[in-house]
Enzyme design. Structure first.
Site, PDB file in Angstrom:
ATOM      1  N   THR A  24       0.868  -1.179   0.000  1.00 19.99           N
ATOM      2  CA  THR A  24       0.000   0.000   0.000  1.00 19.99           C
ATOM      3  C   THR A  24       0.904   1.227   0.000  1.00 19.99           C
ATOM      4  OG1 THR A  24      -1.826   1.140   1.086  1.00 19.99           O
ATOM      5  CG2 THR A  24      -0.249   0.030   2.529  1.00 19.99           C
ATOM      6  N   HIS A  77       2.482 -10.914  14.349  1.00 20.76           N
ATOM      7  CA  HIS A  77       3.446 -11.512  15.267  1.00 20.76           C
ATOM      8  C   HIS A  77       3.066 -12.939  15.661  1.00 20.76           C
ATOM      9  CE1 HIS A  77       6.800 -11.670  17.835  1.00 20.76           C
ATOM     10  NE2 HIS A  77       6.795 -10.441  18.298  1.00 20.76           N
TER      11      HIS A  77
END
Lengths: 439, 324, 365
Positions: free
Chosen positions: A360, A412
């Site tokens: 993006t 994560h």
């Protein structure tokens, strides 16, 4: 002889679609393939062309209504048919439908040549009840929410309490005030006990639309984005890592080869370079090109690169399929093509499916760097900050370089900081030492 | 205010009631000079005399029968069953005589039947029972089971003052392991009121007795993962405090019902059914039951651990509900 | 077979006492005969359990109690309740499951209690599980002792009931605690269809008490005065703190277990033999022979008893059934209404003006 216009199946897993806007009105003369209405589904927004030429004799599904795929939404007939047109909004069951759409007539008309839906044999099977829970159904009823409009993040795509609360929260107040009751939080004070009579009496809207504010319904795309972003935030353990990248070499290469690309019909922008560097890094570190499926890690064979495109009404992420098989020119063309079609609202469902990683570009509007939200079910997203000339220290001397900050948003759950930084190191190296032969 | 054990709190509550009301007396096996198998009645004989601390033959039916008859004469008997498992020996007279008396002819039987229940101490098949389900199905009988010393004293006093028969379940695992602050002042914990032991927004765990501590331990672990569990300690098992449970479920929308007795036909089934019937539209997931296996209570510590629900199972069940 | 050294408390009974005994036995039979008619008219709900042939022992044993003592009757001890002053109407309403019955239509026949807070006769109703009344009445005796009341608790057990564990536990506990309990053990030859020989290996039912160290004796259960004497001795022992006693009564259940029982298992010669020993007829003959009463006196009592039984039955029949919406009330304290059982005095008690045994008790103490 009349032709039914049906809600198309825009993607294999799609069970229903929403009519966003009718482009023509009853009585209009319609050409075959002429854009007739706009729809919005879980996957894509699209303009639907008329399956036949003739007069639009009936509109059966109003703007804003969601119906199962293959539901008849309109009828195209001869000029004489207008008078006998069925009253609108009666024929197609509005979701949630307790039963599948009515069986087809005994002698169905042959499908119109380009009817998207008619060819799909699994069409009716897809009309399944939205998975939710008693609580969610009550909230939906109380707040007038069409559950088919809510993206489910629970097991098996179930609409969870959080999903619908987020949905209600994001909705304009005016919409919820019509159906009534209290604020979206699930009230512990709600009456409990037998019998489960639910009061639908009116209650104060969250906002008083009027003098100091105006309440406007969200577009379907807006709602989709809202749901997806919140769902992603809840799903992934977001961490961001920011790298400074020197684009001086890329800029040199653009200058050197830009004209040649121009001749080949495409503009050599920054994006293909970044895409190429990302593809190489993904190939080296497949964990970044993966998904989480319950307790399993799913590694994707293909690298399907999503590139976010800002539109007037929102954001869409078309996907460059098998991007690792394309050279810089191919990438350049594919990106330009997708962006162009996105802006023209001409994407087909396949264009937005199966992405494995997304880039993006907040820098396009001046942001130094962004902290992007992962596009589920991917596990990482690259944000590109604005490209600026900055003074930097090179060999103990101050030099002027084209610098941009690249941000990796990563999940994560799957990716540790070390891995993310190795990945970004890979991207940085790829860009700062871009192989001229590739260009 | 003094810190005392669960056992001492029961003893103190009983002694206070005997001192307060001369109609209150204790009856049971070995409760006199020996002070009871677990020493709950220790010192009562010396203080109140053999007239009011009555040791009996090994005759559970006679103990309950004597309690019923004397209650008809205005006494407030507190009958001890050495282990609650032996309530099976007086099941008939307790359920058919005592529990039905008021409904049949208006004669209340204000008596307390108390005894140590529960496992976790390698008591084996006959010294570990959690018999509440047998009696939940007995209209006319109240059932309480405290988990703290404070409640133990407050509930034994409430049970003694109650005008109906009360089955007072004392979890033997807690007798000397649980210690908390107990006021010196006269107080009762009302029968029929559950309590929230730990507030939380994500999942409700409904439990009682020693399992309250197991649930709290699991809640602590889950909090590390940002899952906030609301732990409800029922305290009274009959009549059930459905309102407290339903209010919590209305908030969390997800519920685990946890008990130490066997699963099938257990009190958890009743609670889950009540939640489903009365709180259906508050549910965002099916109610989950966690209970012991459908076997007799085994003796070996490893077998017993495998038989009973523990912290791990609670954490797993709550985790699944969160993901649901 | 009273022991030779035994006292004869019946010697102290006045003429009116003796007539009152007759009246109670007669009234018991009249009530049951009226019930038998109502049963065949389908006005009795469920079964009818007659005490035909046993009215004498029920009445005579209970008559040994003081008016404020406690009695727990079995379903064939209607006579004991009549002696303790339970109004016949209450019994009829019970059998007809009326809303104004002592159990408000919730339980049947003699399954009801009357436990006043202070003073007046105490009646503890049975449950269908035999034997439990023994520990419960031991408890009544225990409670009375703890409350400082010199009360005696009397209950009944049949030959079948003595085989239960509850009977054993209750007897043993009462013995250990020396409780003021009198148990009337009725050998009426059958427990439902099971003969006594299959119930126990003892020669006499009173020997059951031997195991508990409880004094016991066996009497002719169809000799009302013999039953009275033995019961009275037991009551006095209990009242004086000498602990429980068991009185075995040798009698015969002259009907089946219930009116719906065809009695096919019962021995015809045995029934015929016991018919000749009918307790009321024997007592009637005794009263005439000893010139305590004339045939005319007794016919007057008979007429009075029958008229009273019929009038009470009519009153009961006119009572309403319970309101269905009362079904859930009264499981726990606080939402029930206390049923009342009316206690009535016999015409002989009215005439006497003092409680039963008052002079005798004083004389004996």
């Amino acid at each position: 002889m009349s032709t039914d216009v049906v809600m198309p199946q825009m993607g294999e897993s799609i069970a229903e679609g929403t009519v966003v806007r009718w482009l023509r009105k009853v009585g209009d003369e319609i050409d075959r393939d002429e854009p007739l209405f706009e729809i919005s589904t879980d996957k894509v927004d699209a303009e639907i062309p008329s399956p036949a030429a003739g007069i639009l004799t009936a509109i059966k599904v109003h703007e804003g209504e969601t119906v199962p795929i293959n539901s008849v939404v309109a009828v195209i007939g001869g000029a004489d048919d207008v008078a006998t047109a069925a009253p609108p909004a009666e024929a197609a069951p509005v979701i949630p439908a307790p039963t599948p759409p009515a069986a087809p007539p005994a002698a169905p008309a042959p499908p119109a040549p380009n009817s998207l839906a008619a060819a799909d044999p699994s069409a009716t099977a897809a009309v399944e009840r939205v998975r939710s829970s008693p609580l969610v159904r009550r909230l939906a009823r109380e707040h007038g929410v069409d559950l088919s409009q809510v993206t489910g993040s629970g097991s098996g795509g179930r609409v969870t309490k959080q999903d619908i609360l987020t949905h209600i929260d994001r909705r304009p107040a005016a919409a919820s005030s019509a159906a009534g009751p209290p604020p979206p939080s699930v009230a512990p004070a709600a009456p409990i006990g037998p019998p489960p009579v639910v009061s639908a009496e009116g209650t104060a809207p969250t906002f008083d639309a009027g003098q100091s504010s105006v309440a406007v319904p969200m577009t379907v795309m807006r709602r989709r984005i809202a749901e997806h972003m919140v769902a992603s935030r809840r799903t992934s353990a977001h961490v961001h890592s920011i790298f400074e990248v020197d684009f001086s070499r890329v800029q040199q290469l653009r200058k050197a080869h830009g004209a040649r690309y121009e001749q080949a019909g495409t503009k050599l922008t920054l994006m293909p370079f970044i895409a190429k560097a990302v593809i190489d890094a993904l190939r080296a570190m497949p964990i970044v090109n993966a998904s989480v499926d319950g307790d399993r890690v799913v590694y994707k064979r293909d690298i399907n690169l999503g590139v976010a495109v800002a539109l007037e009404s929102g954001l869409i992420v078309p996907v460059v399929k098998q991007a690792d098989e394309k050279n810089l020119l191919g990438l350049s063309r594919a990106i330009a093509d997708l962006a162009g079609r996105a802006r023209a609202r001409q994407l087909v469902p396949a264009d937005v499916q199966d992405g494995t990683f997304t880039i993006t570009n907040p820098g396009g509007f001046g942001a130094v760097f962004g902290l992007p939200i992962i596009n589920q079910p991917q596990v990482a997203i690259l944000g590109v900050g604005s490209l600026e000339k900055r003074p930097v220290v090179v060999n103990d001397a101050i030099a002027i370089r084209s610098i941009a900050y690249l941000t990796l948003g990563f999940d994560h759950r799957l990716i540790d900081g070390v891995v993310a930084d190795q990945f970004m190191g890979h991207v940085k190296r790829g860009l700062e030492q871009f192989e001229e032969s590739i260009v | 205010m003094a810190e005392m054990t669960y056992l001492e709190a029961i003893r103190q509550g009983l002694a206070e009631e005997m001192a307060r009301d001369e109609r209150v007396y204790a009856i049971g096996e070995d409760i006199g000079a020996y002070g009871g198998a677990f020493k709950v009645t220790e010192g009562l004989l010396e203080r109140f005399g053999a007239e009011r601390v009555i040791g009996t033959p090994i005759s559970e039916t006679a103990i309950i029968g004597a309690a019923i008859g004397s209650a008809y004469l205005g006494m407030r008997p507190v009958a001890e069953l050495q282990f609650i498992d032996f309530v099976a020996c007086c099941f008939n007279i307790l359920t058919n005589f005592a529990a039905k008396s008021r409904y049949r002819w208006g004669a209340g039987v204000p008596m307390v039947v108390r005894g140590p229940c529960g496992g976790g101490v390698s008591g084996g098949p006959f010294h570990s029972a959690n018999p509440e389900a047998h009696f939940l199905h007995t209209p006319g009988l109240k059932i309480v089971e405290p988990s703290t010393a404070y409640d133990a004293k407050g509930l034994i006093k409430a049970a003694i003052r109650d005008d109906d028969p009360v089955l007072f379940l004392e979890h033997k695992f807690l007798y000397r392991r649980v210690k908390d602050e107990v006021p010196d002042a006269d107080y009762v914990v009302p029968i029929g009121q559950a309590v929230v032991r730990r507030p939380g927004d994500d999942v409700t765990v409904v439990t009682f007795g020693a399992m309250t501590y197991t649930a709290l331990e699991a809640a602590e672990q889950l909090a590390q993962r940002d899952v906030e569990v609301e732990v409800i300690d029922l305290r009274t098992l009959s009549p059930l405090d459905h309102e407290t449970v339903l209010q919590s479920v209305a908030k969390t929308n997800k519920v685990v019902v946890l008990h130490e007795a066997q699963r099938t036909g257990g009190i958890g089934a009743e609670i889950a059914a009540a939640i489903t019937e009365r709180g259906f539209e508050h549910l965002d997931a099916p109610p989950v039951r966690l209970a012991s296996l459908d076997t007799p209570v085994p003796y070996n510590p490893g077998l017993e651990a495998a038989f009973r629900p523990g912290v791990e199972q609670i954490v797993a069940a709550v985790g699944q509900l969160v993901e649901y | 077979m009273p022991t030779s050294t035994a006292t004869r408390p019946s010697d102290d009974l006045t003429r009116d006492d003796r007539l009152e005994l007759y009246y109670f036995a007669r009234l018991t039979r009249d009530i049951e005969e009226r019930l038998a008619v109502l049963y065949r008219q389908n006005k009795v709900v469920g079964g009818l359990y007659r005490s035909l042939g046993q009215e004498g022992e029920s009445v005579a044993s209970a008559y040994a109690l003081a008016e404020d003592d406690a009695v727990a009757a079995l379903i064939r001890n209607l006579g004991s309740l009549i002696v303790q002053g339970i109004r016949p109407r209450a019994v009829f309403t019970q059998y007809m499951a009326k809303g104004t019955s002592p159990t408000r239509g919730r339980d049947l026949n003699l399954h009801f209690s009357h436990i006043p807070d202070a003073g007046g006769p105490i009646v503890v109703g049975p449950i269908s599980m035999l034997g439990d009344l023994v520990p419960v009445m031991a408890g009544v005796g225990l409670g009375a002792r703890m409350r400082g009341r010199a009360l005696v608790a009397m209950t009944y057990i049949g030959d079948g009931g003595t085989s239960t564990g509850a009977f054993h536990e209750g007897m043993n506990f009462a013995a250990v605690q020396k409780l003021p309990l009198v148990v009337i053990a009725e050998d009426n030859k059958y427990a439902y269809s099971t003969p006594v020989s299959q119930q126990m290996a003892l020669a006499r039912i009173d020997q059951r008490a031997e195991a508990y160290g409880i004094p016991h004796e066996m009497v002719d259960g169809n000799d009302m005065l013999a039953v009275y004497d033995a019961s009275r001795r037991a009551v006095e022992r209990a009242r004086h703190g000498d602990g429980p006693s068991l009185v075995g009564v040798d009698t015969m259940r002259m009907r089946g277990h219930a009116e719906h029982d065809d009695m096919r298992y019962m021995s015809k010669p045995l029934l015929d033999a016991w018919k000749a020993r009918d307790p009321i007829a024997r007592y009637h003959a005794h009263l005439v022979e000893t010139e305590i009463a004339t045939e005319t006196d007794l016919a007057e009592i008979d007429a009075m008893s029958r008229a009273y039984a019929e009038a009470e039955a009519d009153l009961a029949e006119a009572e309403p059934p319970p309101e269905p919406d009362t079904v859930a009330a009264g499981v726990f304290a606080g939402d029930h209404f206390q049923p009342t059982v009316e206690i009535v005095y016999s015409p002989f008690r009215e005439k006497r003006g003092t409680p039963r045994h008052a002079p005798a008790s004083e004389a004996g103490s």
